[in-house]
Design a protein around this motif. Structure first.
Motif, PDB file in Angstrom:
ATOM      1  N   ALA A  68       0.536  -0.926  -0.292  1.00  0.00           N
ATOM      2  CA  ALA A  68       0.073  -0.024  -0.224  1.00  0.00           C
ATOM      3  C   ALA A  68       0.565   1.361   0.301  1.00  0.00           C
ATOM      4  O   ALA A  68       0.897   2.285  -0.552  1.00  0.00           O
ATOM      5  CB  ALA A  68      -1.078   0.104   1.506  1.00  0.00           C
TER       6      ALA A  68
ATOM      7  N   LEU B 191       1.178   4.260  -2.916  1.00  0.00           N
ATOM      8  CA  LEU B 191       0.895   5.541  -2.813  1.00  0.00           C
ATOM      9  C   LEU B 191       2.166   6.335  -3.055  1.00  0.00           C
ATOM     10  O   LEU B 191       1.883   7.333  -3.545  1.00  0.00           O
ATOM     11  CB  LEU B 191       0.334   5.939  -0.782  1.00  0.00           C
ATOM     12  CG  LEU B 191      -1.195   5.464  -0.666  1.00  0.00           C
ATOM     13  CD1 LEU B 191      -1.267   5.190   1.025  1.00  0.00           C
ATOM     14  CD2 LEU B 191      -2.267   5.530  -1.823  1.00  0.00           C
TER      15      LEU B 191
ATOM     16  N   GLN C 230      -3.351  -1.103  -2.472  1.00  0.00           N
ATOM     17  CA  GLN C 230      -4.303   0.263  -2.552  1.00  0.00           C
ATOM     18  C   GLN C 230      -4.552   0.646  -3.651  1.00  0.00           C
ATOM     19  O   GLN C 230      -4.058   0.748  -4.808  1.00  0.00           O
ATOM     20  CB  GLN C 230      -3.174   0.790  -1.838  1.00  0.00           C
ATOM     21  CG  GLN C 230      -3.482   2.325  -1.613  1.00  0.00           C
ATOM     22  CD  GLN C 230      -5.000   2.386   0.005  1.00  0.00           C
ATOM     23  OE1 GLN C 230      -5.630   2.163  -0.946  1.00  0.00           O
ATOM     24  NE2 GLN C 230      -4.530   1.951   0.574  1.00  0.00           N
TER      25      GLN C 230
END
Length: 121
Positions: free
Chosen positions: A17, A21, A56
């Motif tokens: 994740a 990001l 994500q």
């Protein structure tokens, strides 16, 4: 003002994740900087991920950087055999002056996707 579409892509090392990001944040900042974009000029952003990335949504990074009023969508890439793995792509629709020249951005391992666009490197 004229409507433009801008492309960009990057890769991540792991299906993590924070890696997704971070890479998305880097890509969007670079796209916005090279094209002098503000959130107010953006119409929408479409993110895609290869099948090996599902930890994500890239849109989370875009929202965190202030694009909460820009419509954002995430989707899957077509799983073409032999395609570059762990890729995040984006298409940004935005308004700019008619003489604007788009600067597409390909970072990290995604540079190999568009070696024909010197401005993208």
């Amino acid at each position: 003002m004229r409507l433009f579409a801008l492309r960009g892509a990057t890769t991540v090392e792991d299906n993590d994740a924070e890696a997704i990001l971070s890479a998305t944040d880097e890509l969007m900042h670079e796209l916005m900087e090279r094209n002098a974009l503000t959130a107010d000029a953006m119409v929408s952003c479409i993110f895609t991920l290869t099948d090996d990335l599902d930890a994500q949504f890239p849109a989370v990074a875009a929202r965190r950087m202030g694009l909460s009023r820009v419509p954002l969508m995430c989707a899957r890439e077509v799983p073409v055999p032999g395609a570059l793995p762990r890729v995040i792509r984006v298409m940004v629709h935005y308004y700019a002056e008619p003489d604007h020249v788009s600067s597409h951005v390909y970072l990290r391992g995604a540079r190999v996707l568009r070696t024909d666009l010197e401005s993208a490197q």
